[in-house]
Design an enzyme around this catalytic site. Structure first.
Site, PDB file in Angstrom:
ATOM      1  N   GLU A  49       0.843  -1.199   0.000  1.00 38.19           N
ATOM      2  CA  GLU A  49       0.000   0.000   0.000  1.00 38.19           C
ATOM      3  C   GLU A  49       0.882   1.255   0.000  1.00 38.19           C
ATOM      4  OE1 GLU A  49      -1.066   2.826   3.171  1.00 38.19           O
ATOM      5  OE2 GLU A  49      -2.059   0.974   3.836  1.00 38.19           O
ATOM      6  N   GLU A  67       6.539   3.856  11.788  1.00 39.83           N
ATOM      7  CA  GLU A  67       5.090   3.674  11.972  1.00 39.83           C
ATOM      8  C   GLU A  67       4.846   2.545  12.986  1.00 39.83           C
ATOM      9  OE1 GLU A  67       2.947   2.838   8.346  1.00 39.83           O
ATOM     10  OE2 GLU A  67       0.990   3.022   9.318  1.00 39.83           O
TER      11      GLU A  67
END
Lengths: 425, 434
Positions: free
Chosen positions: B70, B142
């Site tokens: 993604e 992240e």
């Protein structure tokens, strides 16, 4: 497209704002009240809306009240306490289905307004005191709410930066008040403050949806009436930073949270505000910004690297989550981006792109009732009258020179770094 | 193009299946400024064992690869797609869930151009070793960010307790170690297997003309050469019925303890209307048991066991499902005990009666109306429903037809002692200030 038309009426002790729109399936009623943020009252103000929303004279406990909301087709009722510049703003929001979209034709808007008014003016109280057990329960919850800031490290770092940076200003106060002050509140002192707030605060009622102005006005007038008042105003001043402060704090966490606070010296409603918005957009506001492209995409230092404005206080906050060992590099790159802005090292395309994206964001915000209220409420805080269209055309007129001028007003005040225990700074 | 009309809601939905299998839905929203579009593949973090397109053997790919893909799809030879969207006044984003990867934009101008950008960037992968390596640093941060978030750790800790081998127990982003193994060839292999139009759905909602948008998509797809695609072969190990672990305690740098109690769902093989009925029934059950108007909520609140962080939720997809309730608490053991007792008492109990059902049904219908104010909700939920053979616009009719027997049956199917599990986050070194 885009234009909001609100009608504003002076009522007894508050202003009524009606925005007629057919685009929502529900109608939204928002009550807002603001007063200067002060140490003496901040904790009471943070507690008050939660006590009010938990019961009323007609609905003496949460179960009864919430069951009634369920019966009104799941009307949602929630409260919020926010810091807007040096004001502490209480919001009570009730969102209720428009019966037009239900199989059941029973009119709901008036019932929603009645319920919100009941919460505000008919609390569970007698002889100058709120219900004791309600206040005690909500005090306990407020204590937990205050504690919870510590557990969300991104929020905690943001809060600590403000605390350090605005040390001697009311703005340093936490929106939920102070833990030590919670214990000092009791059911009668809170009731006394409730009376005081409803006599002195600046109060606004917003009704948004497929409604008739006259009907809303009649209902509001019959349910809500207060003494007239001249609300207390705050001068917003921002002390000029002397030297850059650096504060580091160590905790057992994996990722360092770097938060940098800048003084912009420009407030919402002022002439330079539009240029400030464009400046912030190019610098760190979006995924095409200098911070995102350099700190994240080019250097792979962070997942988030962004800046945002505190419009009513004249601040810009920069934030990034980084490896502790990369602290110096991250600070250097961020400062380089700020210097580039000051030196005009950005393209005309970046300006155009940013204006387009800000306009888009503004128009999108108006697609939610809550967003509409937030946009309109800026004028209440800033005592300005600017319409969205004026605001948008002002922004489109911003030039490269305006942006450079603004960039040179922006000064770093405090660098706060919450570091992990592994790896030295 | 077929047109579906929902009279009560006053909405219209347009649908067409493209020649290459892509499902396209358009819902015009008058009065809105914004157009919101999602382009979603039925491919998420759980799809980590499958037969790559054109191959005979199953492969096992590194944890977190769907999410990694993604991220990487946004980067092209000539730069970053985010840039292109913002030049066109749009804001773009993407997310990966257990079962889906969605790419999206919203904009109030240049809608056609933005839609073209969305479709084209998702259908034109560009992965190089260099950009793949660079992304490992960003995604590493992240992952670290989520690792510091106690609510996220609590949530995944609970799911880990429930499942012995199902990949839903793996964090969506993977770990720093697992993503280190990802290569550009693996990304291409996943892409070719899961990003065929016949595995995807495009949803556009906003002030648009459905005829024009549909024609644009038709022309866009006609230009691209997609071969017919065999059915995707995914592999999942057989999962045990009971919760894999009964309790887990995570020590973290927090002041307030947290506690979640969960139940692993039993009947998760179902799809379509049957699944919709079960999902809504369980949502009604949780509202009746733990909603703010319930006796349980009042008791827990009065006892000081919960505060306004208390929440509950039910998740179901093909092959897994779980209900959970909890939040911040001063006494995590007592909360775990009371929530467990409340669930077990409810099974076959009298709490699921006509009064509670009728009140909750009204609440659910109104909540659905409120949700339909949101273009994001419509596009994302419609897609999720469609991937499970369900129809978002069946929600109100199914709620209206729900009976006391339905919820009693769903409750006795859901609640079982051996499927209940607890996860807690406790302050490290007893440094709680409470």
């Amino acid at each position: 497209m885009g234009v909001i038309s609100q009608s504003v009426k002076d009522m007894n002790g508050f202003k009524l704002h009606v925005v007629k729109t057919g685009k929502f399936k529900t109608n939204t009623i928002v009550w807002r009240m603001k007063a200067p943020l002060q140490k003496e009252t901040a904790t009471k103000r943070a507690l008050l809306p939660y006590v009010l929303q938990s019961s009323s004279r007609k609905f003496p406990d949460t179960t009864v009240l919430r069951s009634y909301l369920d019966e009104l087709y799941g009307a949602s009722l929630y409260v919020d306490v926010a810091k807007k510049g040096e004001y502490q703003v209480l919001s009570f929001t009730l969102d209720i289905a428009n019966e037009k979209f239900l199989g059941d034709p029973e009119p709901l808007l008036r019932k929603g307004m009645e319920l919100l008014a009941e919460i505000l003016v008919n609390p569970l109280a007698e002889s100058g005191s709120f219900d004791r057990s309600t206040v005690e329960k909500e005090k306990r919850t407020l204590e937990q709410r205050i504690h919870s800031v510590y557990d969300d490290k991104m929020r905690y770092a943001g809060f600590r930066l403000i605390q350090e940076m605005c040390k001697d200003e009311p703005y340093a106060l936490h929106v939920n008040g102070d833990l030590e002050d919670v214990a000092l509140i009791d059911e009668s002192s809170l009731y006394e403050y409730y009376k005081q707030a409803f006599s002195n605060d600046e109060m606004d009622l917003y009704v948004i949806g497929d409604v008739t102005e006259a009907e809303v006005e009649e209902a509001a007038a019959s349910m809500l009436s207060f003494n007239s008042r001249i609300p207390e105003k705050k001068e917003m001043n921002s002390p000029a930073p002397e030297a850059e402060k650096v504060v580091t704090e160590e905790q057992d966490i994996k990722q360092g949270k770097l938060n940098i606070g800048c003084r912009t010296n420009i407030l919402y409603g002022e002439k330079d505000y539009a240029a400030l918005q464009v400046f912030n957009g190019i610098f760190g506001g979006f995924s095409h910004s200098k911070l995102f492209l350099n700190v994240r995409e080019k250097e792979s230092l962070a997942y988030y690297a962004a800046s945002r404005l505190e419009s009513h206080k004249g601040l810009m906050m920069v934030m990034a989550g980084i490896e502790t060992a990369n602290y110096k590099r991250a600070v250097t790159i961020i400062k380089e981006q700020l210097d580039e802005m000051r030196n005009g090292q950005f393209t005309s395309e970046e300006i155009q792109q940013t204006i387009l994206v800000i306009e888009n964001q503004m128009l999108e915000t108006m697609d939610t009732a809550r967003g509409l209220v937030d946009i309109l409420y800026h004028n209440v805080i800033a005592e300005s009258q600017s319409s969205v269209d004026e605001w948008l055309s002002g922004m489109k007129a911003v030039t490269r020179e305006d942006i450079i001028a603004v960039a040179n007003k922006v000064k770093i005040d405090t660098i706060y770094f919450l570091t992990g225990t592994k790896g030295a700074v | 193009m077929e047109k579906l009309t929902f009279d009560q809601l006053q909405e219209e939905l347009y649908h067409e299946r493209m020649a290459n299998g892509l499902e396209v839905y358009i819902l015009p929203k008058k009065g809105f400024n914004k157009t919101y579009a999602t382009f979603t593949t039925k491919y998420g973090s759980i799809d980590n064992a499958f037969k790559p397109l054109g191959k005979e053997e199953y492969v096992q790919v590194p944890d977190g690869i769907a999410h990694f893909l993604e991220h990487k799809l946004f980067e092209k030879a000539d730069g970053d797609v985010f840039q292109q969207f913002s030049r066109q006044g749009a804001s773009a984003n993407a997310f990966t869930s257990f079962t889906r990867t969605a790419y999206l934009f919203s904009s109030t101008s240049n809608v056609e151009r933005n839609l073209e950008t969305l479709i084209d960037f998702v259908q034109d992968p560009y992965f190089t070793e260099k950009t793949v390596e660079k992304e490992k640093g960003i995604i590493g941060q992240e992952i670290n960010m989520y690792d510091d978030n106690p609510d996220w750790r609590l949530y995944f800790g609970l799911i880990e307790n429930m499942y012995q081998c199902h990949p839903v127990k793996i964090d969506i982003a993977g770990t720093v170690e697992s993503i280190a193994h990802i290569t550009k060839d693996m990304l291409y292999e996943c892409y070719k297997t899961f990003y065929h139009p016949s595995n995807m759905l495009l949803f556009v909602v906003g002030p648009v003309n459905p005829d024009e948008i549909m024609e644009q998509v038709r022309q866009n797809q006609a230009k691209k050469d997609y071969k017919e695609m065999p059915e995707i072969q995914r592999k999942f190990e057989t999962e045990i019925m009971e919760a894999s672990e009964k309790k887990k305690v995570l020590e973290m740098n927090v002041q307030t303890p947290k506690c979640l109690v969960g139940i692993k769902a039993a009947d998760t093989g179902i799809q379509g209307r049957e699944m919709l009925k079960q999902e809504l029934a369980i949502n009604v059950i949780l509202d009746v048991l733990f909603g703010k108007s319930s006796a349980n909520y009042m008791e827990l609140y009065n006892e000081g066991l919960i505060d306004d962080s208390f929440s509950y939720d039910y998740t179901q997809e093909k092959g897994f499902g779980f209900a959970m309730a909890g939040g911040d608490t001063r006494n995590p053991d007592r909360l775990a005990e009371r929530l467990t007792e409340m669930l077990l008492e409810a099974k076959g109990g009298s709490v699921f009666n006509e009064t509670n059902l009728s009140r909750t049904r009204k609440k659910k219908i109104g909540t659905f109306l409120r949700a339909v104010n949101s273009p994001e909700y419509i596009a994302n939920q419609f897609t999720r429903y469609a991937f499970n053979g369900m129809d978002l616009f069946d929600v109100v009719p199914v709620l209206e037809g729900m009976t006391v027997e339905d919820i009693q049956k769903a409750a006795s199917g859901l609640i079982a002692k051996e499927r209940i599990t607890v996860c807690q986050v406790l302050p490290k070194n007893n440094d709680s200030l409470l």
